[in-house]
Write an enzyme that holds these catalytic residues in place. Structure first.
Site, mmCIF file in Angstrom:
data_model
loop_
_atom_site.group_PDB
_atom_site.id
_atom_site.type_symbol
_atom_site.label_atom_id
_atom_site.label_comp_id
_atom_site.label_asym_id
_atom_site.label_seq_id
_atom_site.Cartn_x
_atom_site.Cartn_y
_atom_site.Cartn_z
ATOM 1 N N GLU A 1 -34.664 -23.182 -17.955
ATOM 2 C CA GLU A 1 -33.835 -23.004 -16.773
ATOM 3 C C GLU A 1 -33.040 -24.266 -16.458
ATOM 4 O OE1 GLU A 1 -36.153 -21.670 -13.460
ATOM 5 O OE2 GLU A 1 -37.255 -20.207 -14.673
ATOM 6 N N CYS B 1 -29.177 -29.808 -12.915
ATOM 7 C CA CYS B 1 -30.591 -30.103 -13.120
ATOM 8 C C CYS B 1 -30.998 -29.484 -14.452
ATOM 9 C CB CYS B 1 -31.423 -29.522 -11.974
ATOM 10 S SG CYS B 1 -33.204 -29.797 -12.140
ATOM 11 N N CYS C 1 -44.399 -26.831 -19.176
ATOM 12 C CA CYS C 1 -44.869 -28.180 -18.868
ATOM 13 C C CYS C 1 -46.393 -28.202 -18.933
ATOM 14 C CB CYS C 1 -44.393 -28.598 -17.473
ATOM 15 S SG CYS C 1 -44.829 -30.293 -17.006
ATOM 16 N N CYS D 1 -49.155 -29.672 -12.233
ATOM 17 C CA CYS D 1 -48.995 -29.858 -10.788
ATOM 18 C C CYS D 1 -49.113 -28.504 -10.096
ATOM 19 C CB CYS D 1 -47.649 -30.501 -10.476
ATOM 20 S SG CYS D 1 -47.424 -32.122 -11.256
ATOM 21 N N CYS E 1 -45.978 -26.311 -8.798
ATOM 22 C CA CYS E 1 -44.845 -26.149 -9.706
ATOM 23 C C CYS E 1 -45.005 -24.897 -10.571
ATOM 24 C CB CYS E 1 -44.713 -27.382 -10.600
ATOM 25 S SG CYS E 1 -43.331 -27.294 -11.766
ATOM 26 N N GLY F 1 -40.490 -29.239 -17.510
ATOM 27 C CA GLY F 1 -41.006 -30.248 -18.420
ATOM 28 C C GLY F 1 -41.065 -31.638 -17.831
ATOM 29 N N GLU F 2 -41.756 -32.515 -18.543
ATOM 30 C CA GLU F 2 -41.887 -33.929 -18.191
ATOM 31 C C GLU F 2 -41.066 -34.739 -19.195
ATOM 32 O OE1 GLU F 2 -42.273 -37.549 -17.380
ATOM 33 O OE2 GLU F 2 -43.381 -36.270 -15.970
ATOM 34 N N SER G 1 -36.710 -37.862 -13.797
ATOM 35 C CA SER G 1 -37.885 -37.654 -12.954
ATOM 36 C C SER G 1 -39.157 -37.623 -13.789
ATOM 37 C CB SER G 1 -37.745 -36.344 -12.173
ATOM 38 O OG SER G 1 -38.892 -36.107 -11.386
ATOM 39 N N SER H 1 -42.261 -38.533 -9.038
ATOM 40 C CA SER H 1 -42.876 -37.483 -8.230
ATOM 41 C C SER H 1 -44.218 -38.004 -7.718
ATOM 42 C CB SER H 1 -43.076 -36.216 -9.070
ATOM 43 O OG SER H 1 -41.835 -35.700 -9.483
ATOM 44 N N LEU H 2 -44.245 -38.408 -6.466
ATOM 45 C CA LEU H 2 -45.444 -39.023 -5.880
ATOM 46 C C LEU H 2 -46.289 -37.983 -5.161
ATOM 47 C CD1 LEU H 2 -46.797 -41.771 -5.651
ATOM 48 C CD2 LEU H 2 -45.537 -42.136 -3.506
ATOM 49 N N HIS H 3 -45.751 -37.385 -4.119
ATOM 50 C CA HIS H 3 -46.318 -36.230 -3.424
ATOM 51 C C HIS H 3 -47.633 -36.469 -2.689
ATOM 52 C CE1 HIS H 3 -43.102 -34.223 -5.400
ATOM 53 N NE2 HIS H 3 -43.670 -34.160 -6.583
ATOM 54 N N ASN I 1 -41.215 -25.815 -2.398
ATOM 55 C CA ASN I 1 -40.871 -24.445 -2.758
ATOM 56 C C ASN I 1 -42.129 -23.592 -2.759
ATOM 57 O OD1 ASN I 1 -37.948 -24.445 -3.452
ATOM 58 N ND2 ASN I 1 -38.586 -26.007 -4.902
ATOM 59 N N CYS J 1 -37.526 -24.623 -10.451
ATOM 60 C CA CYS J 1 -37.648 -24.363 -11.884
ATOM 61 C C CYS J 1 -38.949 -23.669 -12.251
ATOM 62 C CB CYS J 1 -37.507 -25.673 -12.661
ATOM 63 S SG CYS J 1 -35.787 -26.113 -12.915
#
Length: 326
Positions: A73, A86, A93, A97, A100, A140-141, A172, A195-197, A271, A314
């Protein structure tokens, strides 16, 4: 292939500037050469499988089909300064997480540099615009696909290619610490988004499994070294999840964690995906969290939500399409 050097330049220009999907489009090459190239070196680009256009803000969500039948995507967003795409770096992935959708079915494979680049060409060709900014925040990472990601950056920024400013690329990562140091050695003038979160190990490990391997102290240390070495500001992504990481205590802890760093915090209304029970924070909680960070001297903004009516986060469109065709 024992061809003159100028043929390589011609082929490179067709692939990297025009983004053609077939050798038949390379009209300045002899047909015999086009046929030979088609047989030996197939072009592995992205083809549009599905497309959604937001009625709210014009954001475009693409589901691309790859040469092996897999899907990825991309999301095209319009801002005052131009178009941002993006892009995805992997099919799925492996990072796990919890909030996600991309990670729900694991990682099938990493993308080739040309497949990442082809997402830009496909969007430009479809809409008839030029993409000026790229964020590697799709499926993905990127640092788990390290060499292919760096090759993509080199190709995207090449003067005789897309000629995209590296400063307009954001990469990212969820926190693959060793690769952050390796990326630092390349001295790219891109924006590193982390990406801390969560502001502590206990909470972050619950929502981001990678924290168990690279705890928050190691991650923040790597970010500080990266910022000091490259003189580039780190952008910390923080998805606001209701009753999870959005408390006043979390805000104060986050401010203390980042104090003195050359950084920026991007608060993201989480999201809500079908596979997760997490809900986005309320608007009042977002404002309160933002206010606390501001008062503590942390540069912070709340990301504007785009494409909320088209599954723009995504992984959602890919997962739904795979269910439809299975």
């Amino acid at each position: 292939m024992s061809l003159p050097k100028f043929r390589a330049k011609q082929i490179y220009t067709w692939l990297q500037v025009s983004g053609v999907m077939s050798y038949d489009e390379m009209t300045n090459l002899p047909k015999s050469l086009r046929d030979n190239l088609s047989e030996k070196y197939p072009i592995r680009g992205c083809e549009i499988e599905k497309k959604q256009v937001s009625e709210l803000d014009g954001t475009v969500k693409y589901l691309f089909r790859l040469f092996d039948g897999e899907f990825i995507e991309s999301v095209l967003m319009k801002y005052k300064y131009g178009y941002t795409l993006c892009v995805s770096s992997q099919v799925g992935c492996k990072m796990g997480c919890v909030f996600c959708a991309s990670t729900k079915n694991g990682c099938v494979r990493s993308l080739y540099p040309g497949e990442i680049l082809s997402q830009i060409h496909a969007a430009q060709r479809d809409i008839g615009i030029r993409v000026s900014h790229v964020v590697m925040m799709g499926m993905g990472e990127p640092l788990d696909n390290f060499e292919n990601t760096l090759r993509f950056i080199d190709l995207a920024g090449a003067d005789d290619g897309l000629n995209l400013s590296i400063r307009n690329i954001s990469l990212s990562t969820c926190g693959v610490v060793p690769k952050i140091y390796e990326l630092m050695e390349r001295h790219y003038q891109l924006t590193l988004s982390v990406s801390l979160h969560a502001p502590n190990n206990e909470l972050r490990s619950k929502i981001m499994p990678i924290n168990k391997k690279y705890p928050i102290e190691e991650l923040i240390k790597a970010c500080k070294v990266y910022s000091e070495t490259t003189s580039r500001r780190i952008s910390f992504e923080y998805a606001m999840i209701k009753d999870s990481n959005d408390s006043d205590e979390c805000a104060n802890e986050l401010a203390n964690l980042l104090k003195g760093m050359l950084c920026h915090v991007n608060l993201i209304p989480a999201n809500e995906i079908d596979e997760s029970g997490h809900k986005r924070s309320t608007d009042s909680r977002l404002k309160r969290f933002c206010s606390i960070l501001n008062k503590k001297g942390i540069n912070v903004t709340v990301r504007r939500s785009l494409g909320s009516d088209i599954d723009a986060s995504c992984g959602q469109l890919r997962n739904r399409h795979k269910k439809e065709i299975s």
